[in-house]
Design a protein around this motif. Structure first.
Motif, PDB file in Angstrom:
ATOM      1  N   ALA A  92     -13.682  14.328  35.085  1.00  0.00           N
ATOM      2  CA  ALA A  92     -12.962  14.680  36.317  1.00  0.00           C
ATOM      3  C   ALA A  92     -12.794  13.453  37.215  1.00  0.00           C
ATOM      4  O   ALA A  92     -11.708  13.228  37.767  1.00  0.00           O
ATOM      5  CB  ALA A  92     -13.697  15.785  37.067  1.00  0.00           C
ATOM      6  N   ASN A  93     -13.842  12.650  37.363  1.00  0.00           N
ATOM      7  CA  ASN A  93     -13.755  11.442  38.187  1.00  0.00           C
ATOM      8  C   ASN A  93     -12.672  10.500  37.667  1.00  0.00           C
ATOM      9  O   ASN A  93     -11.869   9.970  38.442  1.00  0.00           O
ATOM     10  CB  ASN A  93     -15.089  10.683  38.190  1.00  0.00           C
ATOM     11  N   VAL A  94     -12.674  10.289  36.362  1.00  0.00           N
ATOM     12  CA  VAL A  94     -11.711   9.380  35.741  1.00  0.00           C
ATOM     13  C   VAL A  94     -10.294   9.931  35.867  1.00  0.00           C
ATOM     14  O   VAL A  94      -9.352   9.196  36.186  1.00  0.00           O
ATOM     15  CB  VAL A  94     -12.097   9.113  34.266  1.00  0.00           C
ATOM     16  N   THR A  95     -10.138  11.226  35.663  1.00  0.00           N
ATOM     17  CA  THR A  95      -8.819  11.851  35.801  1.00  0.00           C
ATOM     18  C   THR A  95      -8.296  11.695  37.228  1.00  0.00           C
ATOM     19  O   THR A  95      -7.106  11.471  37.444  1.00  0.00           O
ATOM     20  CB  THR A  95      -8.892  13.344  35.408  1.00  0.00           C
ATOM     21  N   ALA A  96      -9.195  11.769  38.207  1.00  0.00           N
ATOM     22  CA  ALA A  96      -8.799  11.629  39.612  1.00  0.00           C
ATOM     23  C   ALA A  96      -8.421  10.193  39.968  1.00  0.00           C
ATOM     24  O   ALA A  96      -7.740   9.964  40.961  1.00  0.00           O
ATOM     25  CB  ALA A  96      -9.915  12.115  40.522  1.00  0.00           C
ATOM     26  N   GLY A  97      -8.868   9.228  39.157  1.00  0.00           N
ATOM     27  CA  GLY A  97      -8.499   7.842  39.407  1.00  0.00           C
ATOM     28  C   GLY A  97      -9.648   6.873  39.601  1.00  0.00           C
ATOM     29  O   GLY A  97      -9.430   5.684  39.828  1.00  0.00           O
ATOM     30  N   GLU A  98     -10.875   7.361  39.526  1.00  0.00           N
ATOM     31  CA  GLU A  98     -12.022   6.457  39.623  1.00  0.00           C
ATOM     32  C   GLU A  98     -12.163   5.657  38.338  1.00  0.00           C
ATOM     33  O   GLU A  98     -11.876   6.148  37.254  1.00  0.00           O
ATOM     34  CB  GLU A  98     -13.331   7.248  39.804  1.00  0.00           C
ATOM     35  N   GLN A  99     -12.634   4.432  38.486  1.00  0.00           N
ATOM     36  CA  GLN A  99     -13.078   3.647  37.348  1.00  0.00           C
ATOM     37  C   GLN A  99     -14.598   3.809  37.318  1.00  0.00           C
ATOM     38  O   GLN A  99     -15.253   3.655  38.349  1.00  0.00           O
ATOM     39  CB  GLN A  99     -12.714   2.185  37.529  1.00  0.00           C
ATOM     40  N   VAL A 100     -15.157   4.135  36.167  1.00  0.00           N
ATOM     41  CA  VAL A 100     -16.587   4.418  36.065  1.00  0.00           C
ATOM     42  C   VAL A 100     -17.189   3.600  34.936  1.00  0.00           C
ATOM     43  O   VAL A 100     -16.608   3.513  33.845  1.00  0.00           O
ATOM     44  CB  VAL A 100     -16.844   5.920  35.812  1.00  0.00           C
ATOM     45  N   ARG A 101     -18.333   3.003  35.222  1.00  0.00           N
ATOM     46  CA  ARG A 101     -19.080   2.257  34.206  1.00  0.00           C
ATOM     47  C   ARG A 101     -20.546   2.645  34.260  1.00  0.00           C
ATOM     48  O   ARG A 101     -21.053   3.082  35.296  1.00  0.00           O
ATOM     49  CB  ARG A 101     -18.947   0.745  34.418  1.00  0.00           C
ATOM     50  N   TRP A 102     -21.226   2.416  33.127  1.00  0.00           N
ATOM     51  CA  TRP A 102     -22.629   2.783  32.948  1.00  0.00           C
ATOM     52  C   TRP A 102     -23.415   1.542  32.532  1.00  0.00           C
ATOM     53  O   TRP A 102     -22.988   0.823  31.628  1.00  0.00           O
ATOM     54  CB  TRP A 102     -22.753   3.838  31.854  1.00  0.00           C
ATOM     55  N   LEU A 103     -24.558   1.315  33.154  1.00  0.00           N
ATOM     56  CA  LEU A 103     -25.409   0.186  32.784  1.00  0.00           C
ATOM     57  C   LEU A 103     -26.795   0.692  32.402  1.00  0.00           C
ATOM     58  O   LEU A 103     -27.500   1.267  33.240  1.00  0.00           O
ATOM     59  CB  LEU A 103     -25.536  -0.814  33.933  1.00  0.00           C
ATOM     60  N   PRO A 104     -27.183   0.488  31.139  1.00  0.00           N
ATOM     61  CA  PRO A 104     -28.552   0.827  30.768  1.00  0.00           C
ATOM     62  C   PRO A 104     -29.534   0.034  31.650  1.00  0.00           C
ATOM     63  O   PRO A 104     -29.376  -1.176  31.840  1.00  0.00           O
ATOM     64  CB  PRO A 104     -28.642   0.391  29.305  1.00  0.00           C
ATOM     65  N   ARG A 105     -30.517   0.719  32.184  1.00  0.00           N
ATOM     66  CA  ARG A 105     -31.469   0.118  33.118  1.00  0.00           C
ATOM     67  C   ARG A 105     -32.141  -1.133  32.538  1.00  0.00           C
ATOM     68  O   ARG A 105     -32.404  -2.093  33.238  1.00  0.00           O
ATOM     69  CB  ARG A 105     -32.514   1.162  33.516  1.00  0.00           C
ATOM     70  N   ARG A 106     -32.393  -1.136  31.236  1.00  0.00           N
ATOM     71  CA  ARG A 106     -33.051  -2.288  30.621  1.00  0.00           C
ATOM     72  C   ARG A 106     -32.231  -3.561  30.749  1.00  0.00           C
ATOM     73  O   ARG A 106     -32.754  -4.666  30.627  1.00  0.00           O
ATOM     74  CB  ARG A 106     -33.387  -1.998  29.157  1.00  0.00           C
ATOM     75  N   LEU A 107     -30.913  -3.427  31.005  1.00  0.00           N
ATOM     76  CA  LEU A 107     -30.045  -4.599  31.167  1.00  0.00           C
ATOM     77  C   LEU A 107     -29.913  -5.020  32.629  1.00  0.00           C
ATOM     78  O   LEU A 107     -29.163  -5.943  32.950  1.00  0.00           O
ATOM     79  CB  LEU A 107     -28.656  -4.312  30.592  1.00  0.00           C
ATOM     80  N   ALA A 108     -30.654  -4.355  33.516  1.00  0.00           N
ATOM     81  CA  ALA A 108     -30.553  -4.643  34.953  1.00  0.00           C
ATOM     82  C   ALA A 108     -31.793  -5.328  35.517  1.00  0.00           C
ATOM     83  O   ALA A 108     -31.887  -5.525  36.726  1.00  0.00           O
ATOM     84  CB  ALA A 108     -30.291  -3.343  35.713  1.00  0.00           C
ATOM     85  N   THR A 109     -32.702  -5.712  34.666  1.00  0.00           N
ATOM     86  CA  THR A 109     -33.983  -6.254  35.136  1.00  0.00           C
ATOM     87  C   THR A 109     -33.819  -7.441  36.076  1.00  0.00           C
ATOM     88  O   THR A 109     -34.552  -7.570  37.050  1.00  0.00           O
ATOM     89  CB  THR A 109     -34.863  -6.646  33.932  1.00  0.00           C
ATOM     90  N   ASP A 110     -32.864  -8.308  35.808  1.00  0.00           N
ATOM     91  CA  ASP A 110     -32.717  -9.518  36.626  1.00  0.00           C
ATOM     92  C   ASP A 110     -31.667  -9.387  37.731  1.00  0.00           C
ATOM     93  O   ASP A 110     -31.251 -10.382  38.314  1.00  0.00           O
ATOM     94  CB  ASP A 110     -32.406 -10.725  35.738  1.00  0.00           C
ATOM     95  N   ILE A 111     -31.267  -8.152  38.045  1.00  0.00           N
ATOM     96  CA  ILE A 111     -30.318  -7.916  39.145  1.00  0.00           C
ATOM     97  C   ILE A 111     -31.106  -7.415  40.351  1.00  0.00           C
ATOM     98  O   ILE A 111     -31.892  -6.469  40.247  1.00  0.00           O
ATOM     99  CB  ILE A 111     -29.246  -6.872  38.749  1.00  0.00           C
ATOM    100  N   ALA A 112     -30.892  -8.046  41.492  1.00  0.00           N
ATOM    101  CA  ALA A 112     -31.531  -7.583  42.733  1.00  0.00           C
ATOM    102  C   ALA A 112     -30.794  -6.335  43.203  1.00  0.00           C
ATOM    103  O   ALA A 112     -29.657  -6.416  43.672  1.00  0.00           O
ATOM    104  CB  ALA A 112     -31.471  -8.669  43.794  1.00  0.00           C
ATOM    105  N   LEU A 113     -31.426  -5.187  43.019  1.00  0.00           N
ATOM    106  CA  LEU A 113     -30.806  -3.912  43.376  1.00  0.00           C
ATOM    107  C   LEU A 113     -31.379  -3.386  44.685  1.00  0.00           C
ATOM    108  O   LEU A 113     -32.574  -3.500  44.935  1.00  0.00           O
ATOM    109  CB  LEU A 113     -31.039  -2.880  42.271  1.00  0.00           C
ATOM    110  N   PRO A 114     -30.527  -2.782  45.515  1.00  0.00           N
ATOM    111  CA  PRO A 114     -31.032  -2.172  46.746  1.00  0.00           C
ATOM    112  C   PRO A 114     -31.875  -0.948  46.408  1.00  0.00           C
ATOM    113  O   PRO A 114     -31.833  -0.431  45.296  1.00  0.00           O
ATOM    114  CB  PRO A 114     -29.754  -1.788  47.497  1.00  0.00           C
ATOM    115  N   GLY A 115     -32.622  -0.469  47.363  1.00  0.00           N
ATOM    116  CA  GLY A 115     -33.508   0.664  47.134  1.00  0.00           C
ATOM    117  C   GLY A 115     -32.833   2.013  47.128  1.00  0.00           C
ATOM    118  O   GLY A 115     -33.457   3.010  46.795  1.00  0.00           O
ATOM    119  N   ASN A 116     -31.548   2.080  47.483  1.00  0.00           N
ATOM    120  CA  ASN A 116     -30.868   3.365  47.615  1.00  0.00           C
ATOM    121  C   ASN A 116     -29.458   3.313  47.048  1.00  0.00           C
ATOM    122  O   ASN A 116     -28.818   2.265  47.043  1.00  0.00           O
ATOM    123  CB  ASN A 116     -30.777   3.749  49.109  1.00  0.00           C
TER     124      ASN A 116
END
Length: 171
Positions: A92-116
């Protein structure tokens, strides 16, 4: 007491260039739609009238006026049941026009992510979501603090660059 936080529709209505959403939880508060999916009910994607909601229309209208809307989800693997459902309803999101991507958490270890989780509008304003431990929204916070906005926008961009497009992400 009325909330001092503008509605999502109002914030998106003011948006001129981009709105990005970073999601980092493996589960959110269950909804009726999620519970129905767990019981085996599926959406007839060919019957758009049965599933198209005001949110989808808002996104579609916003994209039509030239605003790019992107959503990135950082997820643990194997994915939770909730994320499996989210992946399913992302159609539904994609049909509405959003671009959506998924990142496995194990590939985010070296990214400074906010808490929320947050939405960033035109890289100048954030709507930050605060959840309780069960994934229910406790409150939303608005900030235009330049250092906070910069951190969140750069985190989103780092996730986006590594993440897998929705149509290629397999759960």
């Amino acid at each position: 007491m009325p909330s001092s936080v503008p509605s999502f529709a109002e914030l998106l209505g003011r948006c001129q260039r981009s709105a990005v959403h970073l999601e980092m939880r493996d589960a959110y508060a269950p909804t009726d739609r999620f519970e129905a999916w767990k019981r085996g009910e599926r959406i007839n994607w060919d019957d758009r009238q049965s599933w198209w909601h005001s949110y989808d229309q808002l996104i579609s209208d916003t994209v039509a006026r030239g605003v790019e809307i992107r959503r990135a989800r950082v997820v643990s693997e194997p994915v939770s049941e909730y994320i499996r459902w989210e992946h399913y309803v992302t159609h539904a999101n994609v049909t509405a026009g959003e671009q959506v991507r998924w990142l496995p958490r194990r590939l985010a270890t070296d990214i400074a992510l906010p808490g929320n989780d947050f939405w960033a509008f035109d890289e100048t304003l954030l709507r930050v979501h605060h959840f309780d431990g069960d994934g229910t929204v406790v409150e939303d916070e608005i900030t235009d603090d330049p250092s906070t906005v910069k951190l969140c926008v750069s985190a989103f961009q780092a996730v986006w660059e590594r993440a897998i497009p929705h149509d290629q992400y397999r759960i």
